[in-house]
Design an enzyme around this catalytic site. Sequence first.
Site, PDB file in Angstrom:
ATOM      1  N   HIS A  23       1.968  -5.190  11.787  1.00 41.73           N
ATOM      2  CA  HIS A  23       1.327  -6.327  12.462  1.00 41.73           C
ATOM      3  C   HIS A  23       2.402  -7.323  12.916  1.00 41.73           C
ATOM      4  CE1 HIS A  23      -2.905  -5.742  10.478  1.00 41.73           C
ATOM      5  NE2 HIS A  23      -2.727  -4.966  11.533  1.00 41.73           N
ATOM      6  N   HIS A  79     -11.331   3.326  15.353  1.00 37.35           N
ATOM      7  CA  HIS A  79     -10.781   1.970  15.468  1.00 37.35           C
ATOM      8  C   HIS A  79      -9.746   1.994  16.586  1.00 37.35           C
ATOM      9  CE1 HIS A  79      -9.098  -1.863  14.549  1.00 37.35           C
ATOM     10  NE2 HIS A  79      -8.211  -1.494  13.652  1.00 37.35           N
ATOM     11  N   GLU A  81      -7.194  -0.226  17.332  1.00 37.17           N
ATOM     12  CA  GLU A  81      -5.886  -0.860  17.163  1.00 37.17           C
ATOM     13  C   GLU A  81      -4.784   0.146  17.484  1.00 37.17           C
ATOM     14  OE1 GLU A  81      -3.982  -4.033  13.943  1.00 37.17           O
ATOM     15  OE2 GLU A  81      -5.664  -2.765  13.377  1.00 37.17           O
ATOM     16  N   ASP A  83      -2.047   1.177  16.322  1.00 36.43           N
ATOM     17  CA  ASP A  83      -1.470   2.120  15.364  1.00 36.43           C
ATOM     18  C   ASP A  83      -2.343   3.360  15.217  1.00 36.43           C
ATOM     19  OD1 ASP A  83      -3.129   0.042  14.261  1.00 36.43           O
ATOM     20  OD2 ASP A  83      -2.738   0.822  12.268  1.00 36.43           O
ATOM     21  N   HIS A 145     -11.499  -3.726   9.735  1.00 35.46           N
ATOM     22  CA  HIS A 145     -11.293  -5.151   9.791  1.00 35.46           C
ATOM     23  C   HIS A 145     -11.331  -5.710  11.219  1.00 35.46           C
ATOM     24  CE1 HIS A 145      -6.841  -5.079  10.986  1.00 35.46           C
ATOM     25  NE2 HIS A 145      -7.193  -3.812  10.901  1.00 35.46           N
ATOM     26  N   ASP A 164      -9.325   2.157   8.504  1.00 35.84           N
ATOM     27  CA  ASP A 164      -8.533   1.211   7.714  1.00 35.84           C
ATOM     28  C   ASP A 164      -9.154   0.924   6.352  1.00 35.84           C
ATOM     29  OD1 ASP A 164      -6.352   0.846   9.362  1.00 35.84           O
ATOM     30  OD2 ASP A 164      -7.265  -0.771  10.490  1.00 35.84           O
ATOM     31  N   TYR A 192      -3.041  -4.141   0.277  1.00 37.76           N
ATOM     32  CA  TYR A 192      -3.696  -3.881   1.558  1.00 37.76           C
ATOM     33  C   TYR A 192      -4.998  -4.664   1.645  1.00 37.76           C
ATOM     34  CZ  TYR A 192      -5.138  -0.998   5.569  1.00 37.76           C
ATOM     35  OH  TYR A 192      -5.523  -0.565   6.812  1.00 37.76           O
ATOM     36  N   HIS A 225      -4.464   5.183   6.857  1.00 32.09           N
ATOM     37  CA  HIS A 225      -3.138   4.858   6.340  1.00 32.09           C
ATOM     38  C   HIS A 225      -3.065   5.306   4.886  1.00 32.09           C
ATOM     39  CE1 HIS A 225      -1.945   2.481   9.783  1.00 32.09           C
ATOM     40  NE2 HIS A 225      -2.986   1.682   9.654  1.00 32.09           N
TER      41      HIS A 225
END
Length: 395
Positions: A23, A79, A81, A83, A145, A164, A192, A225
């Site tokens: 991030h 998701h 994002e 990554d 999230h 996540d 996390y 992750h």
Amino acid sequence: MSFKINDTVTWVGKIDWELKKFHGDEYSTHKGSSYNSYLIKDEKTVLMDTVWGPFTNEFITNLKKEVDIHKIDYIVMNHSEVDHSGALVELMKEIPNTPIYCTKAGVRILKGYYHQDWNFVEVKTGDTLDLGTHKLTFIEAAMLHWPDTMFTYLSEENILFSNDGFGQHYASEFMYNDKVDQSELYQEALKYYANILTPFSKQVLKKIEEILSLNLQIDMICPSHGIIWRDNPIQIVNKYLQWANEYAENQITIVYDSMWDSTRRMAECIAEGITSNNKDVTVKIVNSAKSDKNDTIVEIFRSKTVLIGSSTINNGILSSTASIIEMIKGFKFKGKKGAGFGSYGWSGESVKIITEELEKSGIKTINAGIKELWNPDEDALNRCREFGKSIVEEL
């Protein structure tokens, strides 16, 4: 690198051993991380998420060793994002018409990132996708999230792909929860949660209750992750239920920064006062200028009470202290108490500022705090010890 999870599912992600920050510079990853992507083969073939952009070429090259990518029938993006979606642009150049299943918010975010009008298929909770023998069921998980997040459940194999949720930034060649160091695993899982999911604890509780009400048999949880939960996977679900419910251990954390050690001496004497009054309480002293900020947040997350200390500088507080308080604001901790302390030379605003900022953060302040002039003498240090004793009474 890839490995078979079972005859139906293959992990096709990337272990990032060298990752130290995530991030941007907001999250420290002492143990590296992984970007977990999964290939599901039935009568239909599904790619579940991708990897971060810098690993695109490696990802696509390895994926082609597992499957003719033109035979991928569906892509599921739990998701958006980067990554998880970073390899999409190059992948879609080769298979441009492949349907991408995601939430309505997922469509909006993917378009916002990549400015591509791909073949999106919007899904919501309860929607299913038949693969042949197996079936995918989609479960929206907004704000776990990001607004677009969803989980996907694979029938027959009883696997929950949680993106996540239930993840960790933790690189390991073993990849399963029963194969890694348990203390490391839980430290990274807690870190996390504390640093990423804490602001959304209300949604976490609601979503877990919803999933449990579906009575799904879950034999494995595959996050995006870190390691895969295959040995008693519900253990991490139970931990999330604890962590999301105003979690606190019997701990007080003292976070401070100091210009000439006066505030440091105050912190240490406050700690002496606490332990003299209650030897069972854990006391952690953290110098915010010298400690990892995400590790500091973990200690605050674990605590019933947090004490924040700073010298006064330019009618304000030291920058590392201000940074930690700003993070506390964002995490919206519930059920925690706090107070301020600090040394000063002439104006002495720091403790008042800290107290006001803690209250804005949702931390219930125990009192107006304590401040001492210049280098505290023994009388001043005794007042700090008494202050520590009084803090214990509020536990």
